[in-house]
Design a protein around this motif. Structure first.
Motif, PDB file in Angstrom:
ATOM      1  N   ALA A   5      42.336  33.951  49.813  1.00 19.09           N
ATOM      2  CA  ALA A   5      40.770  33.943  49.889  1.00 19.09           C
ATOM      3  C   ALA A   5      40.531  35.614  49.887  1.00 19.09           C
ATOM      4  O   ALA A   5      40.995  36.476  50.433  1.00 19.09           O
ATOM      5  CB  ALA A   5      40.306  33.590  51.354  1.00 19.09           C
ATOM      6  N   GLY A   6      39.245  35.660  49.247  1.00 19.98           N
ATOM      7  CA  GLY A   6      38.937  37.208  49.038  1.00 19.98           C
ATOM      8  C   GLY A   6      39.532  37.878  47.781  1.00 19.98           C
ATOM      9  O   GLY A   6      38.938  38.884  47.225  1.00 19.98           O
ATOM     10  N   THR A   7      40.277  36.982  47.012  1.00 23.47           N
ATOM     11  CA  THR A   7      40.646  37.542  45.566  1.00 23.47           C
ATOM     12  C   THR A   7      39.541  37.698  44.587  1.00 23.47           C
ATOM     13  O   THR A   7      39.032  36.609  44.584  1.00 23.47           O
ATOM     14  CB  THR A   7      42.051  36.846  45.360  1.00 23.47           C
ATOM     15  N   ILE A   8      39.716  38.794  43.866  1.00 19.59           N
ATOM     16  CA  ILE A   8      38.623  38.860  43.028  1.00 19.59           C
ATOM     17  C   ILE A   8      39.266  38.916  41.560  1.00 19.59           C
ATOM     18  O   ILE A   8      39.976  39.700  41.327  1.00 19.59           O
ATOM     19  CB  ILE A   8      37.770  39.997  43.086  1.00 19.59           C
ATOM     20  N   ARG A   9      38.696  37.970  40.630  1.00 14.09           N
ATOM     21  CA  ARG A   9      39.249  38.164  39.325  1.00 14.09           C
ATOM     22  C   ARG A   9      38.327  38.236  38.198  1.00 14.09           C
ATOM     23  O   ARG A   9      37.209  37.796  38.722  1.00 14.09           O
ATOM     24  CB  ARG A   9      40.457  37.171  39.039  1.00 14.09           C
ATOM     25  N   ALA A  10      38.441  38.654  36.950  1.00 10.42           N
ATOM     26  CA  ALA A  10      37.458  38.622  36.141  1.00 10.42           C
ATOM     27  C   ALA A  10      37.015  37.516  35.326  1.00 10.42           C
ATOM     28  O   ALA A  10      35.919  37.611  34.509  1.00 10.42           O
ATOM     29  CB  ALA A  10      37.987  39.688  34.886  1.00 10.42           C
ATOM     30  N   SER A  11      37.673  36.331  35.451  1.00 11.78           N
ATOM     31  CA  SER A  11      37.329  35.092  34.858  1.00 11.78           C
ATOM     32  C   SER A  11      37.102  33.771  35.625  1.00 11.78           C
ATOM     33  O   SER A  11      37.666  33.880  36.628  1.00 11.78           O
ATOM     34  CB  SER A  11      38.085  34.956  33.573  1.00 11.78           C
ATOM     35  N   TRP A  18      36.020  29.040  43.552  1.00 13.40           N
ATOM     36  CA  TRP A  18      35.619  30.448  42.776  1.00 13.40           C
ATOM     37  C   TRP A  18      34.178  30.473  42.753  1.00 13.40           C
ATOM     38  O   TRP A  18      33.877  29.511  41.848  1.00 13.40           O
ATOM     39  CB  TRP A  18      36.604  30.608  41.357  1.00 13.40           C
ATOM     40  N   ARG A  19      33.843  31.500  43.106  1.00  8.43           N
ATOM     41  CA  ARG A  19      32.288  31.776  43.195  1.00  8.43           C
ATOM     42  C   ARG A  19      31.909  32.961  42.572  1.00  8.43           C
ATOM     43  O   ARG A  19      32.790  34.000  42.455  1.00  8.43           O
ATOM     44  CB  ARG A  19      31.681  32.024  44.451  1.00  8.43           C
ATOM     45  N   ALA A  20      30.804  33.070  41.614  1.00  6.99           N
ATOM     46  CA  ALA A  20      30.460  34.224  41.020  1.00  6.99           C
ATOM     47  C   ALA A  20      30.246  35.274  42.152  1.00  6.99           C
ATOM     48  O   ALA A  20      29.523  34.995  43.056  1.00  6.99           O
ATOM     49  CB  ALA A  20      29.216  34.052  40.108  1.00  6.99           C
ATOM     50  N   CYS A  21      30.536  36.640  41.829  1.00  6.20           N
ATOM     51  CA  CYS A  21      30.232  37.769  42.642  1.00  6.20           C
ATOM     52  C   CYS A  21      28.677  38.204  42.559  1.00  6.20           C
ATOM     53  O   CYS A  21      28.495  38.941  41.717  1.00  6.20           O
ATOM     54  CB  CYS A  21      31.279  38.942  42.348  1.00  6.20           C
ATOM     55  N   ASP A  22      27.770  37.501  43.057  1.00  4.79           N
ATOM     56  CA  ASP A  22      26.436  37.700  42.812  1.00  4.79           C
ATOM     57  C   ASP A  22      25.443  38.103  44.037  1.00  4.79           C
ATOM     58  O   ASP A  22      24.248  37.973  44.171  1.00  4.79           O
ATOM     59  CB  ASP A  22      25.809  36.404  42.202  1.00  4.79           C
ATOM     60  N   THR A  80      28.810  43.923  38.751  1.00  6.15           N
ATOM     61  CA  THR A  80      27.907  43.662  37.981  1.00  6.15           C
ATOM     62  C   THR A  80      28.565  43.254  36.634  1.00  6.15           C
ATOM     63  O   THR A  80      27.985  43.009  35.659  1.00  6.15           O
ATOM     64  CB  THR A  80      27.338  45.053  37.692  1.00  6.15           C
ATOM     65  N   ASP A  81      29.831  43.309  36.531  1.00  8.44           N
ATOM     66  CA  ASP A  81      30.693  42.840  35.549  1.00  8.44           C
ATOM     67  C   ASP A  81      31.205  41.336  35.331  1.00  8.44           C
ATOM     68  O   ASP A  81      31.928  41.029  34.700  1.00  8.44           O
ATOM     69  CB  ASP A  81      31.840  43.640  35.363  1.00  8.44           C
ATOM     70  N   GLY A  82      30.430  40.467  36.360  1.00  9.15           N
ATOM     71  CA  GLY A  82      30.712  39.034  35.970  1.00  9.15           C
ATOM     72  C   GLY A  82      32.060  38.663  36.549  1.00  9.15           C
ATOM     73  O   GLY A  82      32.508  37.600  36.178  1.00  9.15           O
ATOM     74  N   ASN A  83      32.630  39.276  37.703  1.00 12.42           N
ATOM     75  CA  ASN A  83      33.853  38.919  38.351  1.00 12.42           C
ATOM     76  C   ASN A  83      33.490  37.632  39.320  1.00 12.42           C
ATOM     77  O   ASN A  83      32.280  37.122  39.515  1.00 12.42           O
ATOM     78  CB  ASN A  83      34.495  40.091  39.307  1.00 12.42           C
TER      79      ASN A  83
END
Length: 94
Positions: A5-11, A18-22, A80-83
């Motif tokens: 949980a809390g892992t961030i990835r680019a796609s 998995w939720r968008a970093c918005d 801002t890069d869509g992670n």
């Protein structure tokens, strides 16, 4: 492969965990409400297999608010890069 949980990835993986970093807010109902027990998924130790893994790994870094007996809510990180960020639990889900 274990994804925490809390892992961030680019796609996006297509998995709803998995939720968008918005910077959005995620509301989580307490799994004890209404007499219906929601069983957690198998999680690697010391994981719980539910949203408590997010709180344990990320803590209050992005904002965490208890909603009394109703559950809790937390904010997602902003990128801002869509992670995308894994919001639910520590599992082998990818």
């Amino acid at each position: 492969m274990t994804v925490l949980a809390g892992t961030i990835r680019a796609s996006s993986t297509g998995n709803p965990d998995w939720r968008a970093c918005d910077g959005g807010t995620v509301y989580v109902a307490d799994n004890q409400l209404g007499g219906i027990q929601v069983l957690p998924r198998a999680a690697p130790a010391p994981g719980f297999g539910d949203h408590r893994d997010w709180r344990r790994r990320v803590g209050t870094k992005y904002g965490w608010t208890g909603l009394g007996p109703n559950g809790f809510r937390f904010r997602l990180p902003v990128a801002t890069d869509g992670n995308y960020v894994k919001t639910n639990d520590d599992t082998a889900d990818t």
